[in-house]
Scaffold this active site. Sequence first.
Site, short mmCIF file in Angstrom:
data_model
loop_
_atom_site.label_atom_id
_atom_site.label_comp_id
_atom_site.label_asym_id
_atom_site.label_seq_id
_atom_site.Cartn_x
_atom_site.Cartn_y
_atom_site.Cartn_z
N GLY A 116 -24.16 -71.47 39.78
CA GLY A 116 -25.30 -72.00 40.54
C GLY A 116 -26.30 -72.69 39.63
N SER A 117 -27.58 -72.48 39.90
CA SER A 117 -28.64 -73.23 39.22
C SER A 117 -28.75 -72.95 37.73
CB SER A 117 -29.99 -72.96 39.90
OG SER A 117 -30.01 -73.52 41.19
N THR A 118 -28.19 -71.84 37.27
CA THR A 118 -28.22 -71.59 35.82
C THR A 118 -27.40 -72.62 35.06
OG1 THR A 118 -26.35 -70.04 35.98
CG2 THR A 118 -28.56 -69.11 36.10
#
Length: 329
Positions: free
Chosen positions: A136-138
């Site tokens: 995801g956003s990581t």
Amino acid sequence: EWGLEGYYNTKLNGKNGVKYAYFNSNLELEETEIEAKNGLNIVTTIDSDAQKITEDIIADYQKHEGAENIGIIVMNPNNGEIYVMASDKGCDLNNPRDLTQYFSEQEIAAMDENKKLEALSNIWKNYCVSDIYEPGSTFKPFTVAACLEKNVIKKKEKFYCDGFEEILDRRIRCVKRDGHGMISLSGSLEQSCNDVIMQIVRRLGKKDFARYQELFGIGSRTGIDFPGETTGLAYNEGQLNPVELATSSFGQGVSVTMIQMAAGFSSLINGGTYYKPHLVKEFVDDAGVVVEKNEPVVMKKTVTKDTSEFICKALYKTVEEGSGWRARK
């Protein structure tokens, strides 16, 4: 044998002694003895206090909140040493087939052999190296770093987020559905803006995106000194159609292991040096004398110091002022 014991079996085992005899030409008995040699002991990089604290935190979270899987890695970004590697599952090495910690007696009795083996496999393996998940956003800092390295964006550049991007026949939304409006590059990380990440990856293109995925170790084994490491999944250049390129840029459709992310992220923040992660620091003999050290191994350079410094500052602001505020605690 499994884990570190299995990985370093030849060093830990030692050598058996041998004694043999024969008669020479004068019919005299001659004896030769080769003494047994003890195996070496290993000194791990794990900080036992930090490991115990982490395991207690995981157990407490599972008790009060619950999650299908939990994994935590604490890694020194400047040499690849792993200080903590913990998950919510494990087994008693003295009784490795005991499932009662995770299943009731009725559930165990209802399992056939295949179900039991599957359940045992889940508690025997190391989630941090053997399982994959969507980051995801990581994943966004990797995309920003790649774009900076290829000079398709500028650090002080501004972007407009209207809450979505139209990619072919679909609308892919930002985390903020009504949009962030005008936002800086650093702000796109701080506020976790999908829209800006999709805009900049389109400039980067699929060829360079695929190349930087490989450079950061996404979809590849890190080579950590632990058995059972898997590769993860990433689209190659030929598979990166516009939609796949857009979603991969913010970590959807990509599958990674925790150790992949830890090693790649370490290179992002340490100035661009990718170290091979490792769990064993040194080998000692029976007297406690160090006979061999696992020195840090530099695998490659991923980004420039300049890009690394930008990412560090943006990630700091993400925690202090942005969407990662919960990590301040």
